[in-house]
Design a protein around this motif. Sequence first.
Motif, mmCIF file in Angstrom:
data_model
loop_
_atom_site.group_PDB
_atom_site.id
_atom_site.type_symbol
_atom_site.label_atom_id
_atom_site.label_comp_id
_atom_site.label_asym_id
_atom_site.label_seq_id
_atom_site.Cartn_x
_atom_site.Cartn_y
_atom_site.Cartn_z
ATOM 1 N N LEU A 57 0.808 -1.222 0.000
ATOM 2 C CA LEU A 57 0.000 0.000 0.000
ATOM 3 C C LEU A 57 0.840 1.270 0.000
ATOM 4 O O LEU A 57 0.428 2.283 -0.542
ATOM 5 C CB LEU A 57 -0.946 -0.001 1.206
ATOM 6 C CG LEU A 57 -1.833 -1.251 1.344
ATOM 7 C CD1 LEU A 57 -2.703 -1.143 2.579
ATOM 8 C CD2 LEU A 57 -2.661 -1.471 0.100
ATOM 9 N N SER A 58 2.013 1.215 0.628
ATOM 10 C CA SER A 58 2.856 2.415 0.703
ATOM 11 C C SER A 58 3.877 2.446 -0.428
ATOM 12 O O SER A 58 4.495 3.480 -0.667
ATOM 13 C CB SER A 58 3.596 2.462 2.042
ATOM 14 O OG SER A 58 4.627 1.490 2.055
ATOM 15 N N GLN A 59 4.062 1.296 -1.083
ATOM 16 C CA GLN A 59 5.090 1.144 -2.123
ATOM 17 C C GLN A 59 6.488 1.332 -1.525
ATOM 18 O O GLN A 59 7.432 1.670 -2.232
ATOM 19 C CB GLN A 59 4.865 2.124 -3.288
ATOM 20 C CG GLN A 59 3.468 2.052 -3.904
ATOM 21 C CD GLN A 59 3.241 0.803 -4.743
ATOM 22 O OE1 GLN A 59 3.902 0.588 -5.752
ATOM 23 N NE2 GLN A 59 2.302 -0.025 -4.336
ATOM 24 N N ASP A 60 6.623 1.110 -0.227
ATOM 25 C CA ASP A 60 7.903 1.166 0.474
ATOM 26 C C ASP A 60 8.031 -0.157 1.237
ATOM 27 O O ASP A 60 7.168 -0.487 2.048
ATOM 28 C CB ASP A 60 7.909 2.359 1.442
ATOM 29 C CG ASP A 60 9.154 2.411 2.306
ATOM 30 O OD1 ASP A 60 9.275 1.579 3.236
ATOM 31 O OD2 ASP A 60 10.002 3.289 2.069
ATOM 32 N N ALA A 61 9.075 -0.918 0.961
ATOM 33 C CA ALA A 61 9.178 -2.285 1.485
ATOM 34 C C ALA A 61 9.100 -2.342 3.010
ATOM 35 O O ALA A 61 8.381 -3.174 3.574
ATOM 36 C CB ALA A 61 10.467 -2.940 0.998
ATOM 37 N N ASP A 62 9.830 -1.463 3.699
ATOM 38 C CA ASP A 62 9.832 -1.493 5.169
ATOM 39 C C ASP A 62 8.478 -1.089 5.740
ATOM 40 O O ASP A 62 7.979 -1.704 6.694
ATOM 41 C CB ASP A 62 10.918 -0.565 5.725
ATOM 42 C CG ASP A 62 12.319 -1.092 5.436
ATOM 43 O OD1 ASP A 62 12.462 -2.307 5.178
ATOM 44 O OD2 ASP A 62 13.267 -0.282 5.460
ATOM 45 N N ALA A 63 7.885 -0.043 5.166
ATOM 46 C CA ALA A 63 6.578 0.421 5.651
ATOM 47 C C ALA A 63 5.511 -0.639 5.406
ATOM 48 O O ALA A 63 4.665 -0.905 6.284
ATOM 49 C CB ALA A 63 6.196 1.731 4.972
ATOM 50 N N ASP A 64 5.545 -1.280 4.233
ATOM 51 C CA ASP A 64 4.567 -2.330 3.930
ATOM 52 C C ASP A 64 4.766 -3.546 4.827
ATOM 53 O O ASP A 64 3.794 -4.202 5.225
ATOM 54 C CB ASP A 64 4.648 -2.729 2.454
ATOM 55 C CG ASP A 64 3.983 -1.708 1.541
ATOM 56 O OD1 ASP A 64 3.035 -1.029 1.985
ATOM 57 O OD2 ASP A 64 4.408 -1.584 0.373
ATOM 58 N N ALA A 65 6.021 -3.842 5.185
ATOM 59 C CA ALA A 65 6.289 -4.970 6.085
ATOM 60 C C ALA A 65 5.646 -4.729 7.452
ATOM 61 O O ALA A 65 5.094 -5.646 8.067
ATOM 62 C CB ALA A 65 7.794 -5.190 6.234
ATOM 63 N N LEU A 66 5.694 -3.474 7.930
ATOM 64 C CA LEU A 66 5.037 -3.164 9.206
ATOM 65 C C LEU A 66 3.522 -3.321 9.077
ATOM 66 O O LEU A 66 2.873 -3.901 9.945
ATOM 67 C CB LEU A 66 5.377 -1.748 9.684
ATOM 68 C CG LEU A 66 4.705 -1.365 11.015
ATOM 69 C CD1 LEU A 66 5.281 -2.178 12.177
ATOM 70 C CD2 LEU A 66 4.825 0.119 11.304
ATOM 71 N N LEU A 67 2.944 -2.815 7.983
ATOM 72 C CA LEU A 67 1.496 -2.953 7.769
ATOM 73 C C LEU A 67 1.097 -4.426 7.785
ATOM 74 O O LEU A 67 0.035 -4.785 8.291
ATOM 75 C CB LEU A 67 1.096 -2.327 6.427
ATOM 76 C CG LEU A 67 1.321 -0.830 6.249
ATOM 77 C CD1 LEU A 67 0.968 -0.417 4.821
ATOM 78 C CD2 LEU A 67 0.528 -0.004 7.257
#
Length: 196
Positions: A9-19
């Motif tokens: 959803l964020s198109q950012d690997a670390d941010a999406d991993a948290l989601l």
Amino acid sequence: MIPQVPLSLSQDADADALLDRDPLALLLGMLLDQQISMEHAFWAPSQLAARLGVDHLDAAAVAAHDPDDLIAIFATPRALHRYPRSMAGRVQALCAAIVEQYDGDVTRIWSDATSGKQLYDRLVALPGFGAQKAKIFTALLGKQRGVTPPGWREAAGDYGRDGVHMSVADVVDAASLAKVREYKQAAKAAAKAQKG
């Protein structure tokens, strides 16, 4: 049951991993998804966690956090939202409601919902969630998180339909994000034309 899919959803690997691993982060991303890009809204929870010095978000801790400090965390560049003061307040209000109504366990909003209508009703009752947000999040849970109580598609309205690219519920990669963006731009243009 629809299986969970890795979130994008964020198109950012670390941010999406948290989601993916933190349901509260996902709910907060949905809350923040207004008047900023969807990717920024769903990136913000990972930054909130980093700035709080934690690896996952805890509703009780966020609810109890010093409000002025939370505003400062939201406002620090790169700001977590265009309106850091009001959105920090909304995030705290939402976390306080989760503590009060669900003993701090965000997953209880949906884990024991017996119907799509009950799930929608619980979401729409949350601070910062209107009807449209509640429908979209119901669709997101159903399409990407495997949360499919009976009637969830009906409760999500058009957002629950298969094969559409209308909202964050339909974003699984960069290509589907582009299709959702096209849909939103077309809807805006149509609304503008109707007004004119």
